[in-house]
Design an enzyme around this catalytic site. Structure first.
Site, PDB file in Angstrom:
ATOM      1  N   GLU A 238       0.834  -1.202   0.000  1.00 48.64           N
ATOM      2  CA  GLU A 238       0.000   0.000   0.000  1.00 48.64           C
ATOM      3  C   GLU A 238       0.873   1.257   0.000  1.00 48.64           C
ATOM      4  O   GLU A 238       0.586   2.229  -0.695  1.00 48.64           O
ATOM      5  CB  GLU A 238      -0.949  -0.026   1.199  1.00 48.64           C
ATOM      6  CG  GLU A 238      -1.988  -1.130   1.122  1.00 48.64           C
ATOM      7  CD  GLU A 238      -1.457  -2.525   1.441  1.00 48.64           C
ATOM      8  OE1 GLU A 238      -2.132  -3.508   1.073  1.00 48.64           O
ATOM      9  OE2 GLU A 238      -0.374  -2.661   2.055  1.00 48.64           O
TER      10      GLU A 238
ATOM     11  N   HIS B  23       9.883  14.926  10.480  1.00 50.08           N
ATOM     12  CA  HIS B  23      11.115  15.015   9.704  1.00 50.08           C
ATOM     13  C   HIS B  23      10.897  14.932   8.196  1.00 50.08           C
ATOM     14  O   HIS B  23      11.684  15.490   7.434  1.00 50.08           O
ATOM     15  CB  HIS B  23      12.089  13.913  10.104  1.00 50.08           C
ATOM     16  CG  HIS B  23      12.645  14.089  11.476  1.00 50.08           C
ATOM     17  ND1 HIS B  23      13.654  13.306  11.965  1.00 50.08           N
ATOM     18  CD2 HIS B  23      12.328  14.953  12.481  1.00 50.08           C
ATOM     19  CE1 HIS B  23      13.948  13.674  13.202  1.00 50.08           C
ATOM     20  NE2 HIS B  23      13.151  14.673  13.534  1.00 50.08           N
TER      21      HIS B  23
END
Length: 161
Positions: free
Chosen positions: A76, A103
């Site tokens: 996925e 991040h």
């Protein structure tokens, strides 16, 4: 926030619970399928549809993220990452979900529905959705390099062998 959701047969039942959970939390969930259980279904079209919708919403100024999941979340994630503008991250803990946003400014999270109990999976997704991008210069620079490579096949100032 609008949250685009997609899965396959491995996450079909969980997707219904997730959509309800997101709605109860005040989000605007959009379910991209599947609409019926089929043990032989193929996840790429569902996940690509969700990923495309995330990018379209974000480009239109709509606050949106995506959640894709299946047995492991790996396929996925790979499907979602084929869409230009998507940064899909596989999260398997609260820390990886948080770091994906802080991040990497990930805009889609992939989770393995067969790898976590429902409560843990919902907590991972909730953490992803609640965590903002840090905006730190080094992270923004790296994300820009990913986008540059995605659209041009190169990163200015860097040789790619």
């Amino acid at each position: 926030m609008r949250v685009h959701v997609a899965t396959d047969h491995a996450g079909f039942e969980m997707s219904k619970r997730l959509v309800e959970h997101l709605r109860d939390a005040g989000h605007d969930p959009v379910d991209h399928g599947p609409t019926a259980y089929d043990a032989e279904d193929d996840y790429p079209s569902f996940c690509i549809a969700a990923a495309r919708a995330v990018v379209a919403d974000q480009r239109a100024g709509v606050e949106a993220l995506g959640v894709v999941f299946g047995g492991s979340g790996n396929g996925e994630q790979m499907a979602a990452n084929k869409v230009e503008g998507v940064r899909a991250a596989l999260a398997w803990s609260l820390a990886t979900a948080e770091l994906a946003r802080e991040h990497n400014d990930a805009n889609v999270v992939a989770v393995g529905a067969r790898q976590h109990a429902e409560e843990e999976m919902l907590a991972i997704i909730d953490r992803f959705l609640a965590t903002p991008f840090s905006g730190a210069e080094r992270h923004a620079r790296r994300i820009a390099q990913l986008g540059e490579y995605e659209t041009t096949g190169a990163i200015a100032g860097h040789e790619l062998d």
